[in-house]
Design an enzyme around this catalytic site. Structure first.
Site, mmCIF file in Angstrom:
data_model
loop_
_atom_site.group_PDB
_atom_site.id
_atom_site.type_symbol
_atom_site.label_atom_id
_atom_site.label_comp_id
_atom_site.label_asym_id
_atom_site.label_seq_id
_atom_site.Cartn_x
_atom_site.Cartn_y
_atom_site.Cartn_z
ATOM 1 N N SER A 150 5.263 -6.627 -2.063
ATOM 2 C CA SER A 150 4.860 -6.696 -0.657
ATOM 3 C C SER A 150 5.406 -7.982 -0.045
ATOM 4 O O SER A 150 5.282 -9.055 -0.643
ATOM 5 C CB SER A 150 3.335 -6.677 -0.569
ATOM 6 O OG SER A 150 2.919 -7.007 0.732
ATOM 7 N N GLY A 151 5.985 -7.879 1.165
ATOM 8 C CA GLY A 151 6.600 -9.046 1.801
ATOM 9 C C GLY A 151 5.626 -10.153 2.156
ATOM 10 O O GLY A 151 5.838 -11.318 1.820
ATOM 11 N N HIS A 152 4.505 -9.778 2.807
ATOM 12 C CA HIS A 152 3.655 -10.831 3.384
ATOM 13 C C HIS A 152 2.868 -11.626 2.351
ATOM 14 O O HIS A 152 2.274 -12.642 2.675
ATOM 15 C CB HIS A 152 2.724 -10.250 4.451
ATOM 16 C CG HIS A 152 1.578 -9.440 3.937
ATOM 17 N ND1 HIS A 152 0.286 -9.898 3.949
ATOM 18 C CD2 HIS A 152 1.524 -8.202 3.384
ATOM 19 C CE1 HIS A 152 -0.521 -8.973 3.448
ATOM 20 N NE2 HIS A 152 0.212 -7.933 3.101
ATOM 21 N N CYS A 210 -9.418 -7.410 0.945
ATOM 22 C CA CYS A 210 -9.281 -6.032 1.412
ATOM 23 C C CYS A 210 -10.532 -5.211 1.115
ATOM 24 O O CYS A 210 -10.577 -4.043 1.474
ATOM 25 C CB CYS A 210 -8.092 -5.362 0.727
ATOM 26 S SG CYS A 210 -6.587 -6.293 0.887
ATOM 27 N N THR A 215 0.835 -1.204 0.000
ATOM 28 C CA THR A 215 0.000 0.000 0.000
ATOM 29 C C THR A 215 0.870 1.255 0.000
ATOM 30 O O THR A 215 0.643 2.184 -0.790
ATOM 31 C CB THR A 215 -0.920 -0.009 1.250
ATOM 32 O OG1 THR A 215 -1.766 -1.161 1.164
ATOM 33 C CG2 THR A 215 -1.763 1.244 1.337
ATOM 34 N N THR A 220 13.251 5.100 10.581
ATOM 35 C CA THR A 220 14.207 4.015 10.847
ATOM 36 C C THR A 220 13.723 2.739 10.161
ATOM 37 O O THR A 220 12.549 2.380 10.258
ATOM 38 C CB THR A 220 14.350 3.801 12.375
ATOM 39 O OG1 THR A 220 14.774 5.040 12.934
ATOM 40 C CG2 THR A 220 15.354 2.712 12.692
HETATM 41 N N1 PLP Z 1 -1.636 -4.569 -4.346
HETATM 42 C C1 PLP Z 1 -2.272 -5.728 -4.485
HETATM 43 C C2 PLP Z 1 -2.527 -6.257 -5.865
HETATM 44 C C3 PLP Z 1 -2.702 -6.444 -3.369
HETATM 45 O O1 PLP Z 1 -3.346 -7.601 -3.533
HETATM 46 C C4 PLP Z 1 -2.461 -5.904 -2.085
HETATM 47 C C5 PLP Z 1 -2.961 -6.587 -0.868
HETATM 48 O O2 PLP Z 1 -3.932 -7.321 -0.915
HETATM 49 C C6 PLP Z 1 -1.755 -4.687 -1.982
HETATM 50 C C7 PLP Z 1 -1.367 -4.048 -3.132
HETATM 51 C C8 PLP Z 1 -1.446 -4.074 -0.645
HETATM 52 O O3 PLP Z 1 -0.306 -4.699 -0.079
HETATM 53 P P1 PLP Z 1 -0.024 -4.576 1.501
HETATM 54 O O4 PLP Z 1 -0.967 -5.483 2.191
HETATM 55 O O5 PLP Z 1 1.417 -5.003 1.643
HETATM 56 O O6 PLP Z 1 -0.202 -3.146 1.870
#
Ligand code: PLP
Length: 387
Positions: free
Chosen positions: A204-206, A327, A78, A242
């Site tokens: 994105s890491g997770h 989300c 994000t 940091t």
């Molecule tokens: N972009 C996409 C295509 C995603 O699927 C997601 C999360 O579902 C994100 C961005 C956001 O990533 P983060 O959860 O690391 O903020």
């Protein structure tokens, strides 16, 4: 203590993933051996952590085919999307400053573009009924007035892969920059920023077996970006604060794993799941099936069955999946992405996303099929149906 019971089949990997063994090892090592420090400190503990951050940066750069100076760390996808969009938009001098995005973008792109450019200042590339991007429309919408085009590499709901290379050709011809949200593609298909030709790219890491709360952005050398977070000047003065060095170390570890396996994962499990479920419930629809997709995602419409009831019934049988995007703001809201590819509201409200990871097993796919068959049968016999 694991939150996942051994009996649970976790098929919600597009929402988040479990840590890989290597990542768990690295994180445990840092925690157990009390490895800490501020990478900006000039003493021994600081320089040791600086080395950890630099090694992770090199790892991520290697996995994307760019140089270390072109990678900076953020708190996740994000924030990286916000930095790309706001950073380029704010750095642009003089009008016009239009942004073009696809109808399938994640809310962190769509909502940011709306906040930045308003209704008048952005254009949306529609989708085809296959879930793919309509390139003819893209050609019309990207003009000399466009400053930035943002198109994801793979969609989080359907897994459909978008033609980012072609978008780059169109955009660069008209002098626009291209940002690509590759959050759902990283570790699933091979990504090389030079081959893609993009100017900015988000990770994105997770979503890729690293820790949550860490992400990265590739910014091609020479691309002008205004920082969103100002302060002590960390991360090339583009993202002060940091560094989350444990998260960064986890992302670097994942990046090395991805480089070792050339970026991709096998589609065998997803294919076995889709083949099995189509045989047992012939009237299901697999959204995006005709398109090129990442190898882990199945978006399945169970006609006449309410997705929320299906999810509850599946979870009672130990199968965890999700309805459309995890989300999205409300579970009963139809998916914007499915609607954009011509899916009806009822069908959209009957759609479940199953997302595998490279840690999923063939047995998971088999058990998920059995659970789907029994849940769909029970729910179709009941009254809780859609349409
Ligand atoms: N972009 C996409 C295509 C995603 O699927 C997601 C999360 O579902 C994100 C961005 C956001 O990533 P983060 O959860 O690391 O903020």
């Amino acid at each position: 203590m694991s939150t996942k019971s051994p009996a649970v089949i976790y098929l919600d990997n597009n929402a988040t993933t479990e840590l890989s063994h290597d990542v768990a090892g690295v994180v445990m090592d840092m925690v157990l051996h009390n490895i800490y420090g501020n990478p900006s400190s000039s003493h021994e503990m600081g320089t040791k952590i600086r080395t950890v951050v630099d090694a992770a940066r090199y790892g991520v750069a290697q996995s994307l085919g760019c140089s270390s100076e072109e990678v900076l760390f953020t708190s996740g996808g994000t924030e990286a999307n916000n930095l790309a969009l706001r950073g380029v938009y704010d750095a642009h001098t003089g009008p016009p400053n239009e942004i073009v995005v696809s109808a399938a973008e994640h809310s962190s792109v769509i909502n940011t573009v709306e906040a930045l450019a308003g209704e008048e200042g952005h254009r949306i590339i529609p989708l085809l009924p296959t879930g793919e991007l309509d390139l003819e429309w893209a050609e019309r919408l990207i003009t000399e007035d466009t400053t930035l085009v943002s198109v994801m590499l793979a969609n989080n709901e359907t897994g459909v892969i978008f033609p980012v290379k072609e978008i780059v050709k169109l955009a660069h011809k008209r002098g626009a920059l291209v940002h690509c949200d590759a959050v759902q593609a990283y570790g699933k298909i091979s990504i090389n920023v030079t081959e893609l030709g993009v100017d900015l790219l988000t990770l994105s890491g997770h979503k890729a077996h690293a820790l949550p709360g860490v992400g990265a952005i590739f910014i091609r050398k020479g691309v002008q970006v205004r920082p969103c977070i100002t302060g002590g000047g960390q991360e090339f003065a583009l993202r002060s604060g940091t560094e989350n060095y444990i998260g960064i170390a986890s992302l670097g570890t994942v990046a090395n794993e991805i480089t070792r396996r050339n970026g991709g994962m096998e589609s065998g499990l997803r294919d076995a799941f889709e083949m099995g479920i189509s045989k047992r419930i012939p009237d299901i629809v697999i959204n995006g099936r005709e398109a090129l997709r990442v190898p882990n995602t199945s978006s399945v419409t169970f006609k006449g069955v309410h997705a929320m009831s299906m999810l509850t019934a599946l979870s009672e049988r130990g199968v965890l999946a999700s309805a459309g995007s995890a989300c999205s703001s409300g579970p009963t809201k139809p998916s914007r992405v499915l609607l954009a590819s011509g899916c009806s509201v009822d069908d959209s409200l009957s759609t479940i996303r199953f997302s595998f990871s490279r840690m999923s097993k063939l047995m998971d796919a088999a058990r998920a099929i059995e659970a789907c068959v029994s849940c769909a049968e029970t729910l179709r016999q009941g009254t809780d149906s859609v349409g």
